[in-house]
Design a protein around this motif. Structure first.
Motif, PDB file in Angstrom:
ATOM      1  N   GLY A 138     -46.187  -3.293   3.148  1.00  0.00           N
ATOM      2  CA  GLY A 138     -46.614  -2.019   2.843  1.00  0.00           C
ATOM      3  C   GLY A 138     -45.359  -1.128   2.838  1.00  0.00           C
ATOM      4  N   GLY A 139     -44.148  -1.518   3.128  1.00  0.00           N
ATOM      5  CA  GLY A 139     -42.987  -0.734   3.311  1.00  0.00           C
ATOM      6  C   GLY A 139     -42.505  -0.752   2.258  1.00  0.00           C
ATOM      7  N   VAL A 140     -41.426   0.171   1.766  1.00  0.00           N
ATOM      8  CA  VAL A 140     -40.723   0.306   0.579  1.00  0.00           C
ATOM      9  C   VAL A 140     -39.254   0.101   1.139  1.00  0.00           C
ATOM     10  CG1 VAL A 140     -39.884   1.543  -1.137  1.00  0.00           C
ATOM     11  CG2 VAL A 140     -42.434   1.946  -0.526  1.00  0.00           C
ATOM     12  N   TRP A 141     -38.276  -0.824   0.427  1.00  0.00           N
ATOM     13  CA  TRP A 141     -37.046  -0.905   0.643  1.00  0.00           C
ATOM     14  C   TRP A 141     -36.430  -0.241  -0.606  1.00  0.00           C
ATOM     15  CZ3 TRP A 141     -34.015  -3.152   4.577  1.00  0.00           C
ATOM     16  CH2 TRP A 141     -34.920  -3.454   5.747  1.00  0.00           C
ATOM     17  N   TYR A 142     -34.966   0.197  -0.582  1.00  0.00           N
ATOM     18  CA  TYR A 142     -34.312   0.921  -1.542  1.00  0.00           C
ATOM     19  C   TYR A 142     -33.090  -0.099  -1.827  1.00  0.00           C
ATOM     20  CZ  TYR A 142     -37.535   4.956  -0.767  1.00  0.00           C
ATOM     21  OH  TYR A 142     -38.504   5.335  -0.475  1.00  0.00           O
ATOM     22  N   ARG A 143     -33.036  -0.642  -2.927  1.00  0.00           N
ATOM     23  CA  ARG A 143     -31.700  -1.614  -3.224  1.00  0.00           C
ATOM     24  C   ARG A 143     -30.874  -0.715  -4.167  1.00  0.00           C
ATOM     25  NH1 ARG A 143     -35.002  -7.012  -4.965  1.00  0.00           N
ATOM     26  NH2 ARG A 143     -35.587  -7.637  -2.947  1.00  0.00           N
ATOM     27  N   VAL A 144     -29.661  -1.011  -3.657  1.00  0.00           N
ATOM     28  CA  VAL A 144     -28.460  -0.117  -4.334  1.00  0.00           C
ATOM     29  C   VAL A 144     -27.863  -1.538  -5.570  1.00  0.00           C
ATOM     30  CG1 VAL A 144     -26.334   0.724  -4.464  1.00  0.00           C
ATOM     31  CG2 VAL A 144     -27.821   1.160  -2.777  1.00  0.00           C
ATOM     32  N   MET A 145     -28.065  -1.293  -6.785  1.00  0.00           N
ATOM     33  CA  MET A 145     -27.767  -2.332  -7.799  1.00  0.00           C
ATOM     34  C   MET A 145     -26.741  -1.881  -8.651  1.00  0.00           C
ATOM     35  SD  MET A 145     -30.345  -4.704  -6.680  1.00  0.00           S
ATOM     36  CE  MET A 145     -30.124  -5.878  -7.702  1.00  0.00           C
ATOM     37  N   VAL A 146     -25.809  -2.788  -8.762  1.00  0.00           N
ATOM     38  CA  VAL A 146     -24.800  -2.361  -9.662  1.00  0.00           C
ATOM     39  C   VAL A 146     -24.478  -3.282 -10.998  1.00  0.00           C
ATOM     40  CG1 VAL A 146     -22.061  -2.375  -9.721  1.00  0.00           C
ATOM     41  CG2 VAL A 146     -23.268  -1.881  -7.643  1.00  0.00           C
ATOM     42  N   GLY A 147     -24.449  -2.915 -11.934  1.00  0.00           N
ATOM     43  CA  GLY A 147     -24.189  -3.676 -13.046  1.00  0.00           C
ATOM     44  C   GLY A 147     -25.340  -3.327 -14.156  1.00  0.00           C
ATOM     45  N   PRO A 148     -25.695  -4.222 -15.129  1.00  0.00           N
ATOM     46  CA  PRO A 148     -25.365  -5.599 -15.267  1.00  0.00           C
ATOM     47  C   PRO A 148     -23.883  -5.763 -15.719  1.00  0.00           C
ATOM     48  CG  PRO A 148     -26.916  -4.973 -17.086  1.00  0.00           C
ATOM     49  CD  PRO A 148     -26.689  -3.739 -15.861  1.00  0.00           C
ATOM     50  N   PHE A 149     -23.662  -7.003 -15.559  1.00  0.00           N
ATOM     51  CA  PHE A 149     -22.207  -7.506 -16.205  1.00  0.00           C
ATOM     52  C   PHE A 149     -22.336  -8.640 -17.205  1.00  0.00           C
ATOM     53  CE2 PHE A 149     -21.390  -5.729 -12.028  1.00  0.00           C
ATOM     54  CZ  PHE A 149     -20.521  -4.732 -12.203  1.00  0.00           C
ATOM     55  N   ASP A 150     -21.747  -8.651 -18.384  1.00  0.00           N
ATOM     56  CA  ASP A 150     -22.069  -9.762 -19.364  1.00  0.00           C
ATOM     57  C   ASP A 150     -21.138 -10.661 -19.021  1.00  0.00           C
ATOM     58  OD1 ASP A 150     -19.816  -8.152 -19.872  1.00  0.00           O
ATOM     59  OD2 ASP A 150     -20.420  -7.883 -22.067  1.00  0.00           O
ATOM     60  N   SER A 151     -20.148 -10.675 -18.229  1.00  0.00           N
ATOM     61  CA  SER A 151     -19.350 -11.870 -18.090  1.00  0.00           C
ATOM     62  C   SER A 151     -19.067 -12.069 -16.463  1.00  0.00           C
ATOM     63  CB  SER A 151     -17.969 -11.824 -18.740  1.00  0.00           C
ATOM     64  OG  SER A 151     -17.159 -10.737 -18.209  1.00  0.00           O
ATOM     65  N   ARG A 152     -18.763 -13.219 -15.994  1.00  0.00           N
ATOM     66  CA  ARG A 152     -18.182 -13.503 -14.651  1.00  0.00           C
ATOM     67  C   ARG A 152     -16.995 -12.815 -14.113  1.00  0.00           C
ATOM     68  NH1 ARG A 152     -20.955 -17.437 -11.744  1.00  0.00           N
ATOM     69  NH2 ARG A 152     -19.245 -17.346 -10.436  1.00  0.00           N
ATOM     70  N   SER A 153     -15.879 -12.560 -15.051  1.00  0.00           N
ATOM     71  CA  SER A 153     -14.721 -12.047 -14.869  1.00  0.00           C
ATOM     72  C   SER A 153     -14.900 -10.565 -14.429  1.00  0.00           C
ATOM     73  CB  SER A 153     -13.816 -11.953 -16.092  1.00  0.00           C
ATOM     74  OG  SER A 153     -14.294 -11.573 -17.000  1.00  0.00           O
ATOM     75  N   ARG A 154     -15.788  -9.861 -15.319  1.00  0.00           N
ATOM     76  CA  ARG A 154     -16.091  -8.328 -14.757  1.00  0.00           C
ATOM     77  C   ARG A 154     -16.556  -8.325 -13.673  1.00  0.00           C
ATOM     78  NH1 ARG A 154     -17.576  -6.938 -21.047  1.00  0.00           N
ATOM     79  NH2 ARG A 154     -15.455  -6.229 -21.700  1.00  0.00           N
ATOM     80  N   MET A 155     -17.797  -9.085 -13.371  1.00  0.00           N
ATOM     81  CA  MET A 155     -18.652  -9.013 -12.220  1.00  0.00           C
ATOM     82  C   MET A 155     -17.768  -9.414 -11.078  1.00  0.00           C
ATOM     83  SD  MET A 155     -20.309 -11.674 -10.068  1.00  0.00           S
ATOM     84  CE  MET A 155     -19.921 -13.072 -10.795  1.00  0.00           C
ATOM     85  N   ASN A 156     -16.887 -10.485 -11.119  1.00  0.00           N
ATOM     86  CA  ASN A 156     -15.713 -10.595 -10.032  1.00  0.00           C
ATOM     87  C   ASN A 156     -14.872  -9.269  -9.840  1.00  0.00           C
ATOM     88  OD1 ASN A 156     -16.568 -13.223  -9.407  1.00  0.00           O
ATOM     89  ND2 ASN A 156     -15.522 -14.282 -11.254  1.00  0.00           N
ATOM     90  N   GLN A 157     -14.609  -8.852 -10.763  1.00  0.00           N
ATOM     91  CA  GLN A 157     -13.616  -7.553 -10.540  1.00  0.00           C
ATOM     92  C   GLN A 157     -14.425  -6.404  -9.935  1.00  0.00           C
ATOM     93  OE1 GLN A 157     -12.784  -6.085 -14.692  1.00  0.00           O
ATOM     94  NE2 GLN A 157     -10.907  -7.614 -14.896  1.00  0.00           N
ATOM     95  N   ALA A 158     -15.886  -6.324 -10.292  1.00  0.00           N
ATOM     96  CA  ALA A 158     -16.617  -5.421  -9.398  1.00  0.00           C
ATOM     97  C   ALA A 158     -16.770  -5.929  -8.030  1.00  0.00           C
ATOM     98  CB  ALA A 158     -18.084  -5.366 -10.174  1.00  0.00           C
ATOM     99  N   VAL A 159     -16.853  -7.132  -7.770  1.00  0.00           N
ATOM    100  CA  VAL A 159     -17.143  -7.763  -6.489  1.00  0.00           C
ATOM    101  C   VAL A 159     -15.729  -7.446  -5.754  1.00  0.00           C
ATOM    102  CG1 VAL A 159     -17.082  -9.799  -5.096  1.00  0.00           C
ATOM    103  CG2 VAL A 159     -18.877  -9.315  -7.112  1.00  0.00           C
ATOM    104  N   ASP A 160     -14.722  -7.475  -6.194  1.00  0.00           N
ATOM    105  CA  ASP A 160     -13.220  -7.266  -5.344  1.00  0.00           C
ATOM    106  C   ASP A 160     -13.358  -5.521  -5.174  1.00  0.00           C
ATOM    107  OD1 ASP A 160     -12.589  -9.725  -5.585  1.00  0.00           O
ATOM    108  OD2 ASP A 160     -11.396  -9.538  -7.560  1.00  0.00           O
ATOM    109  N   ARG A 161     -13.723  -4.710  -6.090  1.00  0.00           N
ATOM    110  CA  ARG A 161     -13.858  -3.360  -5.664  1.00  0.00           C
ATOM    111  C   ARG A 161     -14.674  -3.267  -4.486  1.00  0.00           C
ATOM    112  NH1 ARG A 161     -14.102  -0.303 -11.480  1.00  0.00           N
ATOM    113  NH2 ARG A 161     -12.045  -0.854 -12.229  1.00  0.00           N
TER     114      ARG A 161
END
Length: 173
Positions: free
Chosen positions: A131-154
């Protein structure tokens, strides 16, 4: 007046003489043998001692030279990574979960921290079984792995270890 000038010029001579004497004493101490007596300059007239021999005149016994050729290291067979063809044909997008919090204030604080890195983040609410609520912080979406990897590095630069999620891209139309 002449005598005063003469004592000023001799005043620097005393410390220089003391330092010179001290340096000479140190050189003398260095030339002494620790067992007493003076050290004799080493001259070699006979054959030089080889470094392979120890103090008793015996050659050291290194067995690893004999053991090494006989030993063998078994390495596991690992296949190289090959991307799945079906994966490359599918239209995938990547989303990063930068955190999951029980309070919205904590999630907002994390979203702001991610925003300072130049990334767009949103907060999604997820209800759990109890019955609890969790709040997720979501980043994206990214259309390529390279852009996703750049965001991961940041994110890693600011000590956030994101969770990578992959899903089918939604068709825009």
């Amino acid at each position: 007046m002449a005598q005063k000038k003469e004592t000023k010029s001799l005043r620097w001579l005393i410390p220089v003489a003391l330092l010179s004497g001290f340096a000479g004493f140190l050189v003398y101490l260095d030339s002494l043998d620790p067992e007493g007596g003076e050290r004799q300059p080493q001259t070699t007239t006979g054959p030089e001692k080889t470094p392979e021999k120890d103090r008793d005149g015996e050659a050291p016994d290194f067995k690893f030279y004999e053991m090494l050729p006989d030993s063998e290291v078994a390495t596991p067979d690992i296949e190289a990574y090959r991307p799945d063809e079906s994966e490359s044909e599918r239209n995938l997008e990547y989303i990063l979960q930068a955190g999951s919090f029980q309070t919205r204030e904590d999630a907002e604080r994390q979203r702001a921290q991610v925003g300072f890195q130049g990334l767009r983040a949103r907060i999604s609410e997820v209800s759990v079984d109890d019955g609890g609520v969790w709040y997720r912080v979501m980043v994206g979406p990214f259309d390529s792995r390279s852009r996703m990897n750049q965001a991961v590095d940041r994110l890693v630069e600011i000590n956030i270890q994101p969770l990578v999620r992959r899903r089918e891209a939604e068709d825009e139309g």
